[in-house]
Design a protein around this motif. Sequence first.
Motif, PDB file in Angstrom:
ATOM      1  N   VAL A 280       1.120  -0.984  -0.176  1.00  0.00           N
ATOM      2  CA  VAL A 280       0.014  -0.237   0.088  1.00  0.00           C
ATOM      3  C   VAL A 280       1.160   1.213   0.072  1.00  0.00           C
ATOM      4  CG1 VAL A 280      -2.029   1.282   1.381  1.00  0.00           C
ATOM      5  CG2 VAL A 280      -1.810  -0.859   1.239  1.00  0.00           C
ATOM      6  N   ARG A 281       0.670   2.513  -0.940  1.00  0.00           N
ATOM      7  CA  ARG A 281       1.447   3.512  -0.583  1.00  0.00           C
ATOM      8  C   ARG A 281       0.036   4.133  -0.080  1.00  0.00           C
ATOM      9  NH1 ARG A 281       0.860   3.306  -5.565  1.00  0.00           N
ATOM     10  NH2 ARG A 281       3.097   2.568  -6.473  1.00  0.00           N
ATOM     11  N   ILE A 282       1.591   5.121   0.627  1.00  0.00           N
ATOM     12  CA  ILE A 282       0.219   5.958   1.656  1.00  0.00           C
ATOM     13  C   ILE A 282       0.643   7.508   1.769  1.00  0.00           C
ATOM     14  CG2 ILE A 282      -0.327   7.071   4.246  1.00  0.00           C
ATOM     15  CD1 ILE A 282       0.555   3.340   3.360  1.00  0.00           C
ATOM     16  N   ARG A 283       0.136   8.334   0.266  1.00  0.00           N
ATOM     17  CA  ARG A 283       1.230  10.005   0.334  1.00  0.00           C
ATOM     18  C   ARG A 283       0.702  10.679   1.592  1.00  0.00           C
ATOM     19  NH1 ARG A 283      -1.668  14.076  -4.663  1.00  0.00           N
ATOM     20  NH2 ARG A 283       0.806  14.675  -4.420  1.00  0.00           N
ATOM     21  N   VAL A 284       1.076  11.198   2.048  1.00  0.00           N
ATOM     22  CA  VAL A 284       1.025  12.732   3.443  1.00  0.00           C
ATOM     23  C   VAL A 284       0.859  14.100   2.919  1.00  0.00           C
ATOM     24  CG1 VAL A 284       1.823  14.120   5.035  1.00  0.00           C
ATOM     25  CG2 VAL A 284       2.727  11.239   4.391  1.00  0.00           C
ATOM     26  N   ILE A 285      -0.424  14.770   2.439  1.00  0.00           N
ATOM     27  CA  ILE A 285      -0.763  15.455   1.958  1.00  0.00           C
ATOM     28  C   ILE A 285      -0.836  16.654   2.616  1.00  0.00           C
ATOM     29  CG2 ILE A 285      -2.350  16.790   0.709  1.00  0.00           C
ATOM     30  CD1 ILE A 285      -2.646  14.029  -0.804  1.00  0.00           C
ATOM     31  N   GLU A 286      -0.657  18.231   2.303  1.00  0.00           N
ATOM     32  CA  GLU A 286      -0.729  19.030   3.571  1.00  0.00           C
ATOM     33  C   GLU A 286      -1.036  20.439   3.427  1.00  0.00           C
ATOM     34  OE1 GLU A 286       2.877  20.165   6.337  1.00  0.00           O
ATOM     35  OE2 GLU A 286       3.808  19.123   5.688  1.00  0.00           O
ATOM     36  N   ASP A 287      -1.807  20.630   4.195  1.00  0.00           N
ATOM     37  CA  ASP A 287      -2.132  22.338   3.679  1.00  0.00           C
ATOM     38  C   ASP A 287      -2.325  23.233   5.038  1.00  0.00           C
ATOM     39  OD1 ASP A 287      -4.165  22.069   6.204  1.00  0.00           O
ATOM     40  OD2 ASP A 287      -5.983  20.706   4.291  1.00  0.00           O
ATOM     41  N   ALA A 288      -2.762  24.345   5.404  1.00  0.00           N
ATOM     42  CA  ALA A 288      -1.724  25.007   5.632  1.00  0.00           C
ATOM     43  C   ALA A 288      -2.711  24.066   7.417  1.00  0.00           C
ATOM     44  CB  ALA A 288      -2.852  27.012   5.271  1.00  0.00           C
ATOM     45  N   GLU A 289      -3.901  23.967   7.258  1.00  0.00           N
ATOM     46  CA  GLU A 289      -4.374  23.562   8.996  1.00  0.00           C
ATOM     47  C   GLU A 289      -4.021  22.011   8.862  1.00  0.00           C
ATOM     48  OE1 GLU A 289      -8.636  25.215   9.009  1.00  0.00           O
ATOM     49  OE2 GLU A 289      -8.163  26.754   8.276  1.00  0.00           O
ATOM     50  N   ARG A 290      -3.948  21.395   8.540  1.00  0.00           N
ATOM     51  CA  ARG A 290      -4.295  19.797   8.684  1.00  0.00           C
ATOM     52  C   ARG A 290      -3.246  19.677   7.843  1.00  0.00           C
ATOM     53  NH1 ARG A 290      -6.990  19.524  12.728  1.00  0.00           N
ATOM     54  NH2 ARG A 290      -7.564  17.232  12.702  1.00  0.00           N
ATOM     55  N   ILE A 291      -2.985  18.194   7.782  1.00  0.00           N
ATOM     56  CA  ILE A 291      -1.983  16.979   7.792  1.00  0.00           C
ATOM     57  C   ILE A 291      -3.505  15.551   6.785  1.00  0.00           C
ATOM     58  CG2 ILE A 291      -0.400  14.541   7.833  1.00  0.00           C
ATOM     59  CD1 ILE A 291       1.579  16.916   8.674  1.00  0.00           C
ATOM     60  N   GLY A 292      -2.916  15.125   5.859  1.00  0.00           N
ATOM     61  CA  GLY A 292      -4.051  14.345   5.163  1.00  0.00           C
ATOM     62  C   GLY A 292      -3.183  13.306   3.928  1.00  0.00           C
ATOM     63  N   PHE A 293      -3.673  11.956   4.187  1.00  0.00           N
ATOM     64  CA  PHE A 293      -3.790  10.709   3.313  1.00  0.00           C
ATOM     65  C   PHE A 293      -4.123  10.549   2.792  1.00  0.00           C
ATOM     66  CE2 PHE A 293      -0.869  10.093   7.555  1.00  0.00           C
ATOM     67  CZ  PHE A 293      -1.016  10.783   8.529  1.00  0.00           C
ATOM     68  N   GLU A 294      -3.583  10.352   1.540  1.00  0.00           N
ATOM     69  CA  GLU A 294      -3.895   9.252   0.064  1.00  0.00           C
ATOM     70  C   GLU A 294      -3.695   7.886   0.010  1.00  0.00           C
ATOM     71  OE1 GLU A 294      -4.710  11.267  -3.936  1.00  0.00           O
ATOM     72  OE2 GLU A 294      -2.362  10.550  -4.044  1.00  0.00           O
ATOM     73  N   VAL A 295      -4.582   7.110   0.254  1.00  0.00           N
ATOM     74  CA  VAL A 295      -3.830   5.559   0.284  1.00  0.00           C
ATOM     75  C   VAL A 295      -4.647   5.284  -0.853  1.00  0.00           C
ATOM     76  CG1 VAL A 295      -4.189   3.812   1.731  1.00  0.00           C
ATOM     77  CG2 VAL A 295      -4.597   6.067   2.726  1.00  0.00           C
TER      78      VAL A 295
END
Length: 299
Positions: A280-295
């Motif tokens: 599984v590939r987990i991509r860490v994504i940032e914006d100004a307020e939160r961190i998210g993950f694309e799986v």
Amino acid sequence: MIFKFIGGAALSVALCGGIGAADFTFGALGDTPYTKFEEALFPGLLAGISHEDLTFVVHVGDFKAASAPCSDELFRQRREWFDLVGHPFVFGPGDNEWTDCSGFQAGGHDPLERLAKLRELFSGGEESLGRRRIRLARQSPDYPEHARWRHGDVLFMTLNVPGNANNARHMPEEFRGRSAAVARWLEQSFNLARSDRLRAVVIFMQANPWASPTNRYFGYRELLATMAKETLGFGGEVLLVHGDTHRFRVDSPLRDPASGAPVANFTRMEVFGSPGMNWVRIRVIEDAERIGFEVTPGN
């Protein structure tokens, strides 16, 4: 926060805030290889992973079938394979490697002796496995498999939480000591994340603690209570990556003990498992307020 579950016809997306560029990507796998056929394919799978642009890779345990021999030779073979990966590689033990080793087909070993061998081969020193290595913090000489590292604003940790009721039935004294260590490691790690103002925590372990609700999560009640308490007291996102039940999925099963509602900032992702030879590939994504993950599936 973003989660994209892309596998077959299933696709679910949850968003929180605007989306920026990905900071980094890491890989996860587990519950493989089990059979001779899978063993033949496994080095090729690792070679493919090595050619990906990944910050590190984690195997969440069960690198063999429960009935396969728990021999030093097999353990060393797996270590050799993991060290061939071109990225930092972290391994966390599953039940097939130690709690199940007392079975006749597995060789009739003492599970604690096998756990000691796993610690020697896979958790020794202050570095990861793999051709390119990173430094890891270890909980203690007694529990070196409980590791922790940081990348950007994300804290990562491994826990020795095996499937099959967390060894609570077969070795209750061992279970109690290790469960207390797991709780301490979770609490210390979340305290560190809070004090350093980190924005996400990722936890790796083998067991699916929600696999047996009819038994009221026997062997995992304390773990789930600690995980809920620490997640509710943390302002960022929490991702649990585990194996055990061999079903690739992304969902939110952790509940607030007080209200029974899903814990909003918690998501679990289960890796593929035998006979599914995938990662599984987990991509860490940032914006100004939160961190998210694309799986997404690796292949």
